[in-house]
Enzyme design. Structure first.
Site, PDB file in Angstrom:
ATOM      1  N   ASP A 164       0.853  -1.190   0.000  1.00  0.00           N
ATOM      2  CA  ASP A 164       0.000   0.000   0.000  1.00  0.00           C
ATOM      3  C   ASP A 164       0.896   1.249   0.000  1.00  0.00           C
ATOM      4  O   ASP A 164       1.842   1.316   0.796  1.00  0.00           O
ATOM      5  CB  ASP A 164      -0.862   0.083   1.279  1.00  0.00           C
ATOM      6  CG  ASP A 164      -1.849  -1.074   1.414  1.00  0.00           C
ATOM      7  OD1 ASP A 164      -2.043  -1.800   0.419  1.00  0.00           O
ATOM      8  OD2 ASP A 164      -2.395  -1.238   2.524  1.00  0.00           O
ATOM      9  N   LYS A 206       3.072 -19.111  -3.391  1.00  0.00           N
ATOM     10  CA  LYS A 206       3.579 -18.003  -4.222  1.00  0.00           C
ATOM     11  C   LYS A 206       3.172 -16.603  -3.717  1.00  0.00           C
ATOM     12  O   LYS A 206       4.015 -15.702  -3.659  1.00  0.00           O
ATOM     13  CB  LYS A 206       3.141 -18.204  -5.681  1.00  0.00           C
ATOM     14  CG  LYS A 206       3.835 -17.306  -6.677  1.00  0.00           C
ATOM     15  CD  LYS A 206       5.272 -17.703  -6.938  1.00  0.00           C
ATOM     16  CE  LYS A 206       5.363 -18.783  -8.000  1.00  0.00           C
ATOM     17  NZ  LYS A 206       6.700 -19.387  -8.063  1.00  0.00           N
ATOM     18  N   CYS A 398     -25.997   3.613  25.200  1.00  0.00           N
ATOM     19  CA  CYS A 398     -25.847   4.985  24.715  1.00  0.00           C
ATOM     20  C   CYS A 398     -27.098   5.425  23.943  1.00  0.00           C
ATOM     21  O   CYS A 398     -28.108   5.728  24.543  1.00  0.00           O
ATOM     22  CB  CYS A 398     -24.567   5.128  23.905  1.00  0.00           C
ATOM     23  SG  CYS A 398     -24.027   6.827  23.842  1.00  0.00           S
ATOM     24  N   GLN A 402     -31.002   6.314  25.212  1.00  0.00           N
ATOM     25  CA  GLN A 402     -31.751   7.527  24.865  1.00  0.00           C
ATOM     26  C   GLN A 402     -33.095   7.165  24.218  1.00  0.00           C
ATOM     27  O   GLN A 402     -34.127   7.783  24.491  1.00  0.00           O
ATOM     28  CB  GLN A 402     -30.918   8.400  23.918  1.00  0.00           C
ATOM     29  CG  GLN A 402     -29.615   8.900  24.560  1.00  0.00           C
ATOM     30  CD  GLN A 402     -28.720   9.674  23.594  1.00  0.00           C
ATOM     31  OE1 GLN A 402     -29.003   9.778  22.407  1.00  0.00           O
ATOM     32  NE2 GLN A 402     -27.630  10.226  24.119  1.00  0.00           N
ATOM     33  N   HIS A 524     -20.701   3.176  27.463  1.00  0.00           N
ATOM     34  CA  HIS A 524     -20.417   1.989  26.646  1.00  0.00           C
ATOM     35  C   HIS A 524     -19.718   0.912  27.473  1.00  0.00           C
ATOM     36  O   HIS A 524     -18.489   0.817  27.438  1.00  0.00           O
ATOM     37  CB  HIS A 524     -19.550   2.371  25.447  1.00  0.00           C
ATOM     38  CG  HIS A 524     -20.261   3.233  24.456  1.00  0.00           C
ATOM     39  ND1 HIS A 524     -21.021   2.710  23.437  1.00  0.00           N
ATOM     40  CD2 HIS A 524     -20.346   4.578  24.345  1.00  0.00           C
ATOM     41  CE1 HIS A 524     -21.541   3.704  22.721  1.00  0.00           C
ATOM     42  NE2 HIS A 524     -21.144   4.849  23.263  1.00  0.00           N
ATOM     43  N   GLU A 526     -19.435  -2.062  26.843  1.00  0.00           N
ATOM     44  CA  GLU A 526     -18.774  -3.056  25.977  1.00  0.00           C
ATOM     45  C   GLU A 526     -17.268  -2.829  25.862  1.00  0.00           C
ATOM     46  O   GLU A 526     -16.539  -3.748  25.501  1.00  0.00           O
ATOM     47  CB  GLU A 526     -19.425  -3.070  24.586  1.00  0.00           C
ATOM     48  CG  GLU A 526     -19.223  -1.834  23.706  1.00  0.00           C
ATOM     49  CD  GLU A 526     -20.268  -0.747  23.909  1.00  0.00           C
ATOM     50  OE1 GLU A 526     -20.907  -0.706  24.990  1.00  0.00           O
ATOM     51  OE2 GLU A 526     -20.446   0.084  22.987  1.00  0.00           O
TER      52      GLU A 526
HETATM   53  N1  GLN Z   1     -26.088   9.979  18.998  1.00  0.00           N
HETATM   54  C1  GLN Z   1     -26.156   9.947  20.426  1.00  0.00           C
HETATM   55  C2  GLN Z   1     -25.365  11.077  21.056  1.00  0.00           C
HETATM   56  O1  GLN Z   1     -24.539  11.685  20.437  1.00  0.00           O
HETATM   57  C3  GLN Z   1     -25.686   8.615  20.952  1.00  0.00           C
HETATM   58  C4  GLN Z   1     -24.236   8.351  20.718  1.00  0.00           C
HETATM   59  C5  GLN Z   1     -23.839   6.910  20.873  1.00  0.00           C
HETATM   60  O2  GLN Z   1     -24.679   6.011  20.880  1.00  0.00           O
HETATM   61  N2  GLN Z   1     -22.558   6.661  20.997  1.00  0.00           N
HETATM   62  O3  GLN Z   1     -25.550  11.376  22.202  1.00  0.00           O
END
Ligand code: GLN
Length: 550
Positions: A164, A206, A398, A402, A524, A526
């Site tokens: 690259d 190869k 997240c 919401q 998050h 995760e």
């Molecule tokens: N879009 C939403 C915010 O900005 C949630 C962001 C997300 O899920 N990471 O608050």
């Protein structure tokens, strides 16, 4: 510069150089360099060697935070709030090292600092060039990762494939580094593909020969070849590769396809790669097999005692990498609960009041991950309503949290068309609105609420039961938040604010009363789950799913 290469072994009172392992990839992309780098780190760590990893990404973006998931896959967030490549997620899941913005280097960030230096006059009188200015900056950033001297070995993964154009300055920098630190202190590992042709029932060497030739043209001779293959490589084949690539036969390592990414360290251990590296780099180490990893992670993945199905409602479900850490966290929760977690990927754009029942029928849990933008929002809200009303365990991450708030506002609190101002800034009920600190932000790169923040939990809630403590730290990446104006109304209707910032100004977790397990988090989780340390929220979410099944 030279002093940066040294670290102190206090116990022996002698000075040792940082050792470097450079990993490049050849033939095709997506061979799993990140998993290979993480697995090697895991193997060295298990032998008592302190290791950290660096990812070099040759693209011009300063970080991946502004790319969409189809371009880049998941954006992985570190404690210090860096938006990084998803390979850092693999490194964190496999090792004990802590990772920060230092561990991800991009062409964009290198050029940015070189240009800033040029403007400050730091190169006064010179023409600023790729060699030496860009390559020096790359070397400086790589050595900076171990400025503290905490690590004995730094594993540097170069993104992309040899050949690259974009990757050349990084390859030149690692070529120079090997000269700088000497061959006892650095090795090159090349990950390559040995394709199998069904028609002729043969494996082909190869492409690997060509890829190594390409590397040697630019002055890099691999010390170890890691050969991705679907068929075992016999002695003769290894000998042939060794001869044509100028690599010793015992350094031609078979990296055979694994049934789980967590099996890779075990398979590489069988090939004695750790032994080879320890010998090549003259590292002192204990020799330990990965027994715990085998028993508590891999064997549990292979022999689940039960199973459960979770609906994963997102808009990038066709792309495996888009929600990498969330999928991995579900696997970890399966490991911890001795079960196989089947993920039913549901495209949020297909979920409507008419289709929701058939799409989610038979699942024991619903997960709505993070996201940005309006597309697919209404489908996710439908899925959340279904989980709430049918009392199916729910985890919202997240954006998922919401949307759970929006769903509750519309269908429980009677706030018709309630919304987030991210999707409709004219809504009568802006139950999710922009964070106060975001109001003046104009630039898009690296400006969200990012990184780890403390959160206090309310006693007796499902969140508290999961974490078993009242102060936690979790990683964020968002611009919008729960609108405090509506707190009272929500509470009166049974929404529980089980986690808030320590000053109680930001809502970080919501739950629902009279539901088996319904948790939405503004952060998050995760990014903090590991195969041998499952995140408590994922663990309890899957536990609730299994209970529902019973
Ligand atoms: N879009 C939403 C915010 O900005 C949630 C962001 C997300 O899920 N990471 O608050």
């Amino acid at each position: 510069m030279e002093s940066l290469h040294f670290w102190l072994i206090h116990s022996f009172g002698m000075i040792q150089m940082t050792k470097y392992i450079f990993i490049t990839g050849g033939v095709v992309s997506s061979l799993g360099k990140g998993i290979a780098a993480a697995s090697i780190a895991k193997l060295l760590e298990s032998r008592g060697i302190r290791v950290t990893n660096v990812k070099c990404d040759p693209y011009i973006n300063v970080d991946p935070g502004t790319m969409n998931p189809f371009q880049h896959g998941e954006v992985y967030v570190t404690d210090d709030g860096a938006e990084t490549d998803l390979d850092l997620g693999h490194y964190e899941r496999y090792t004990c090292a802590s990772y920060s913005r230092l561990n991800n280097i991009t062409t964009g960030s290198i050029y940015r600092s070189v240009i800033e230096k040029e403007r400050r006059g730091e190169y006064l009188g010179s023409t600023v060039q790729v060699i030496p200015h860009i390559t020096d900056e790359i070397k400086k950033r790589i050595t900076a990762v171990n400025e503290s001297g905490d690590y004995q070995v730094v594993i540097v993964e170069i993104g992309g494939t040899v050949g690259d154009i974009e990757g050349l300055p990084f390859l030149e920098a690692i070529r120079q580094m090997k000269q700088d630190v000497g061959s006892l202190n650095s090795i090159n590992i090349h990950l390559t593909l040995i394709p199998y042709l069904t028609s002729s029932d043969e494996i082909k060497t190869k492409p690997t020969q060509h890829s190594v030739q390409k590397l040697r043209e630019i002055g890099i001779q691999p010390d170890i070849l890691l050969c991705r293959t679907e068929k075992p490589l016999d002695k003769d084949c290894k000998k042939k590769i060794s001869l044509f690539c100028n690599v010793s036969p015992d350094a031609v390592i078979q990296a055979i396809n694994a049934s789980s990414i967590y099996e890779v360290p075990l398979l590489l251990q069988e090939e004695w790669i750790d032994e080879l590296i320890v010998r090549m780099l003259n590292l002192k180490s204990t020799s330990k097999r990965l027994v715990d990893w085998e028993e508590k992670v891999v064997s549990r993945i292979k022999n689940p005692l039960q199973q459960t199905t979770i609906a994963f409602v997102g808009k990038y479900i066709t792309l495996q990498d888009a929600y990498k850490s969330v999928y991995e966290s579900l696997t970890h929760a399966g490991i911890e609960n001795h079960c196989k977690v089947h993920i039913r990927k549901v495209d949020s754009e297909t979920v409507t009041p008419g289709s929701v029942e058939s799409l989610l029928e038979g699942v024991q849990g619903v997960l709505v991950p993070g996201g940005f933008g309006e597309r697919g929002i209404e489908g996710k809200i439908q899925a959340i309503q279904y989980a709430r009303e049918k009392k199916i365990p729910f985890l919202g991450l997240c954006l998922g949290m919401q949307l759970a708030v929006i769903e509750f506002a519309r269908n429980v609190c009677g706030m018709k068309n309630a919304n987030s101002t991210e999707f409709n800034d004219k809504t009568k009920y802006p139950v999710i609105c922009i964070l106060e600190t975001q109001k003046k932000v104009t630039e898009k790169g690296g400006t969200m609420r990012l990184g780890a923040y403390p959160c206090v939990l309310k006693n007796g809630t499902n969140s508290y039961k999961a974490y078993r403590k009242s102060l936690i730290h979790e990683r964020h990446r968002h611009r919008y938040e729960f609108n405090n104006r509506y707190r009272k109304q929500f509470e009166e209707h049974g929404l529980v604010f089980s986690g808030t910032s320590p000053s109680h100004t930001l809502i970080e977790i919501v739950e629902i009363k009279n539901h088996p397990w319904f948790v939405g988090v503004q952060f998050h989780p995760e990014f903090r789950s590991k195969p041998d340390h499952t995140h408590p929220l994922f663990r309890d979410f899957i536990r609730a799913a299994l209970n529902l099944k019973k």
